[in-house]
Design an enzyme around this catalytic site. Sequence first.
Site, PDB file in Angstrom:
ATOM      1  N   LYS A 181      27.225  35.396  49.326  1.00 42.51           N
ATOM      2  CA  LYS A 181      28.274  35.490  48.292  1.00 42.51           C
ATOM      3  C   LYS A 181      28.271  34.195  47.509  1.00 42.51           C
ATOM      4  O   LYS A 181      27.858  33.153  48.021  1.00 42.51           O
ATOM      5  CB  LYS A 181      29.654  35.696  48.941  1.00 42.51           C
ATOM      6  CG  LYS A 181      30.679  36.297  48.015  1.00 42.51           C
ATOM      7  CD  LYS A 181      30.503  37.793  47.915  1.00 42.51           C
ATOM      8  CE  LYS A 181      31.465  38.444  46.966  1.00 42.51           C
ATOM      9  NZ  LYS A 181      31.462  39.911  47.122  1.00 42.51           N
ATOM     10  N   ASP A 216      31.550  40.512  41.086  1.00 41.71           N
ATOM     11  CA  ASP A 216      32.727  40.636  41.963  1.00 41.71           C
ATOM     12  C   ASP A 216      33.911  40.342  41.032  1.00 41.71           C
ATOM     13  O   ASP A 216      33.776  40.512  39.805  1.00 41.71           O
ATOM     14  CB  ASP A 216      32.638  39.663  43.152  1.00 41.71           C
ATOM     15  CG  ASP A 216      33.673  39.968  44.248  1.00 41.71           C
ATOM     16  OD1 ASP A 216      33.442  40.887  45.043  1.00 41.71           O
ATOM     17  OD2 ASP A 216      34.739  39.309  44.284  1.00 41.71           O
ATOM     18  N   THR A 234      31.243  51.374  43.257  1.00 46.08           N
ATOM     19  CA  THR A 234      32.165  50.945  44.319  1.00 46.08           C
ATOM     20  C   THR A 234      33.365  51.888  44.380  1.00 46.08           C
ATOM     21  O   THR A 234      33.746  52.361  45.460  1.00 46.08           O
ATOM     22  CB  THR A 234      32.624  49.494  44.092  1.00 46.08           C
ATOM     23  OG1 THR A 234      31.480  48.684  43.833  1.00 46.08           O
ATOM     24  CG2 THR A 234      33.357  48.966  45.310  1.00 46.08           C
TER      25      THR A 234
HETATM   26  P1  NDP Z   1      37.778  42.846  38.699  1.00 43.86           P
HETATM   27  O1  NDP Z   1      37.740  41.443  38.289  1.00 43.86           O
HETATM   28  O2  NDP Z   1      37.098  43.875  37.879  1.00 43.86           O
HETATM   29  O3  NDP Z   1      39.277  43.330  38.914  1.00 43.86           O
HETATM   30  C1  NDP Z   1      40.116  42.692  39.827  1.00 43.86           C
HETATM   31  C2  NDP Z   1      41.490  43.333  39.744  1.00 43.86           C
HETATM   32  O4  NDP Z   1      42.297  42.828  40.801  1.00 43.86           O
HETATM   33  C3  NDP Z   1      42.204  43.002  38.451  1.00 43.86           C
HETATM   34  O5  NDP Z   1      43.080  44.050  38.139  1.00 43.86           O
HETATM   35  C4  NDP Z   1      42.954  41.727  38.824  1.00 43.86           C
HETATM   36  O6  NDP Z   1      44.085  41.470  38.006  1.00 43.86           O
HETATM   37  C5  NDP Z   1      43.366  42.039  40.242  1.00 43.86           C
HETATM   38  N1  NDP Z   1      43.464  40.787  40.986  1.00 43.86           N
HETATM   39  C6  NDP Z   1      42.472  39.910  41.253  1.00 43.86           C
HETATM   40  N2  NDP Z   1      42.931  38.852  41.921  1.00 43.86           N
HETATM   41  C7  NDP Z   1      44.238  39.053  42.070  1.00 43.86           C
HETATM   42  C8  NDP Z   1      45.268  38.328  42.680  1.00 43.86           C
HETATM   43  N3  NDP Z   1      45.029  37.137  43.273  1.00 43.86           N
HETATM   44  N4  NDP Z   1      46.507  38.852  42.666  1.00 43.86           N
HETATM   45  C9  NDP Z   1      46.754  40.044  42.074  1.00 43.86           C
HETATM   46  N5  NDP Z   1      45.818  40.796  41.465  1.00 43.86           N
HETATM   47  C10 NDP Z   1      44.583  40.302  41.477  1.00 43.86           C
HETATM   48  O7  NDP Z   1      37.172  42.865  40.193  1.00 43.86           O
HETATM   49  P2  NDP Z   1      36.612  44.096  41.026  1.00 43.86           P
HETATM   50  O8  NDP Z   1      37.334  45.346  40.697  1.00 43.86           O
HETATM   51  O9  NDP Z   1      35.146  44.046  40.932  1.00 43.86           O
HETATM   52  O10 NDP Z   1      36.984  43.626  42.512  1.00 43.86           O
HETATM   53  C11 NDP Z   1      38.189  44.011  43.159  1.00 43.86           C
HETATM   54  C12 NDP Z   1      38.025  43.872  44.665  1.00 43.86           C
HETATM   55  O11 NDP Z   1      36.945  44.709  45.089  1.00 43.86           O
HETATM   56  C13 NDP Z   1      37.663  42.471  45.160  1.00 43.86           C
HETATM   57  O12 NDP Z   1      38.226  42.290  46.437  1.00 43.86           O
HETATM   58  C14 NDP Z   1      36.142  42.537  45.299  1.00 43.86           C
HETATM   59  O13 NDP Z   1      35.661  41.586  46.221  1.00 43.86           O
HETATM   60  C15 NDP Z   1      35.985  43.955  45.812  1.00 43.86           C
HETATM   61  N6  NDP Z   1      34.673  44.569  45.646  1.00 43.86           N
HETATM   62  C16 NDP Z   1      34.070  44.668  44.425  1.00 43.86           C
HETATM   63  C17 NDP Z   1      32.847  45.283  44.302  1.00 43.86           C
HETATM   64  C18 NDP Z   1      32.193  45.479  42.985  1.00 43.86           C
HETATM   65  O14 NDP Z   1      31.121  46.124  42.944  1.00 43.86           O
HETATM   66  N7  NDP Z   1      32.740  45.007  41.870  1.00 43.86           N
HETATM   67  C19 NDP Z   1      32.134  45.809  45.481  1.00 43.86           C
HETATM   68  C20 NDP Z   1      32.896  45.736  46.702  1.00 43.86           C
HETATM   69  C21 NDP Z   1      34.098  45.128  46.760  1.00 43.86           C
HETATM   70  P3  NDP Z   1      43.967  40.333  36.868  1.00 43.86           P
HETATM   71  O15 NDP Z   1      42.985  40.880  35.874  1.00 43.86           O
HETATM   72  O16 NDP Z   1      45.337  40.207  36.348  1.00 43.86           O
HETATM   73  O17 NDP Z   1      43.465  39.104  37.559  1.00 43.86           O
HETATM   74  O1  2IT Z   2      31.757  42.788  47.636  1.00 43.17           O
HETATM   75  C1  2IT Z   2      30.733  43.383  47.245  1.00 43.17           C
HETATM   76  O2  2IT Z   2      30.113  44.144  47.996  1.00 43.17           O
HETATM   77  C2  2IT Z   2      30.293  43.178  45.861  1.00 43.17           C
HETATM   78  N1  2IT Z   2      30.974  42.464  45.131  1.00 43.17           N
HETATM   79  C3  2IT Z   2      29.044  43.822  45.362  1.00 43.17           C
HETATM   80  C4  2IT Z   2      27.829  43.045  45.780  1.00 43.17           C
HETATM   81  C5  2IT Z   2      26.515  43.498  45.185  1.00 43.17           C
HETATM   82  O3  2IT Z   2      25.537  42.787  45.451  1.00 43.17           O
HETATM   83  O4  2IT Z   2      26.455  44.518  44.503  1.00 43.17           O
END
Ligand code: NDP
Ligand code: 2IT
Length: 443
Positions: free
Chosen positions: A126, A166, A209
């Site tokens: 990561k 992420d 995801t």
């Molecule tokens: P984005 O940046 O696209 O979206 C994140 C969302 O979560 C936004 O709505 C954001 O609000 C909110 N958020 C983030 N941090 C906080 C916080 N501290 N408090 C409140 N709201 C928060 O990220 P992703 O959708 O990609 O990721 C979301 C989660 O999914 C994370 O935990 C990530 O690790 C996990 N994940 C993502 C993957 C991927 O492929 N993208 C794969 C697997 C897991 P705001 O915009 O206001 O900050």
């Molecule tokens: O938490 C996760 O699994 C991700 N943010 C996606 C990682 C990736 O390599 O696609």
Amino acid sequence: MSYVDEVLARIHAENSGEPEFLQAVDEVLESLRPVIAQDENKFRRDAVLERLCNPDRQIKFRVSWVDDSGQVQVNTGYRIQFNNAIGPYKGGLRFHPSVYTGIIKFLGFEQIFKNSLTGLPIGGAKGGSDFDPKGKSDREVMAFCKSFMNELYRNIGPNKDVPAGDIGVGGREIGYLFGQYKKLVKHYEGVLTGKGIGWGGSLARTEATGYGLVYIAEELLKCHGYDMAGKTVVISGSGNVAIYAAEKCTMLGAKVVTVSDSTGWIYDRDGIDINLLKEIKEVRRERLTAYKDARPECEYHEGRGVWQIPCDLALPCATQNELTEDDAKLLVSNGCIAVCEGANMPATPEATKYLQENGVLFISGKASNAGGVATSALEMAQNSERTSWSFEEVDSRLKDIMVNIYHNIDDAAKRYGLEGNYVAGANIAGFEKVCDAMISQGI
Ligand code: NDP
Ligand code: 2IT
């Protein structure tokens, strides 16, 4: 003292300022107790757990860039390469002001087991930065990404370490990062995933995801006699994972009634308008207040609060520790059937325990959000073949992977007499494959 307790004591002593990392390690090692107990002396002699909990290497670097006013800004960049026993390091990059070593370590550690569960050959890593993309111009984001890659490039490569998105890192950032990598190494190669469709990206990676999360939730419900159609779903977050989880739920006939961001949350009784949400978050990059402006009949509340809304299925898709024990109590008292984690570690340990003890079906993130990285591995496969598969091809592989993950974690839990404990099942099934590879490859 048992081997697990010895390692826990050592890891806690050595990482005391990193509560998120310790939380992730505690959960995994607690689950592994019955596995380790089968041959404790051998595991201790091979130092399997110490090797698993200490990253192969941690890279930390300064990132200087110039903002739109001409001021030089300085941020910190990280890449933590945790374990490559089963394949090249793989895992996302997070750009968020809360990022520090402990956050990247927790995410990298989780990624080892998640990537193993996909059944594909990818190790765990990561990275990220404390850079905050919020409120920055496109040019500032580009300047930051280019400077970040000026350091990162020497540590990554298509057979070495393949980063992706992420929190705070989506298609725009991957584009700027890829452009700079290509410039520096003078090779066109699949060093990042989540690339644009016209330049090496995979169809369905953007959706993967969120869609994968709903595919595993659907299988979980099906195996317990429920149907997704007609269910009420509460989702937190409104980023990549939340948007496509909401879209797939809606496609399957469920009704998603909430989304949130870090300033507030929406309760839309008629069901979230997915196209409007995409326009606001993916195109205009605005706050959820814009959703309320466009749909005055819905409710907007400042702060957090989605878990108080009655639902059948809850999908936390924002960030770590966003679902507390009090939230879990609300979900249980409102008759929630299942919680599947879209984010990484969104439920606190107390919340997880409460949900499990009160009969809520619960799948932890390393299993339920694995569809993103699984599809990243499919993107790597397409890049190696110099080809691209159709949306339907990728989506159907994703669905198969998620259904397989469900049955693998279910079986692993049953093998250890822990039927229905999908947290333990995921940790055990993810561990077994990595552990075998580590032992086979020696010291
Ligand atoms: P984005 O940046 O696209 O979206 C994140 C969302 O979560 C936004 O709505 C954001 O609000 C909110 N958020 C983030 N941090 C906080 C916080 N501290 N408090 C409140 N709201 C928060 O990220 P992703 O959708 O990609 O990721 C979301 C989660 O999914 C994370 O935990 C990530 O690790 C996990 N994940 C993502 C993957 C991927 O492929 N993208 C794969 C697997 C897991 P705001 O915009 O206001 O900050
Ligand atoms: O938490 C996760 O699994 C991700 N943010 C996606 C990682 C990736 O390599 O696609």
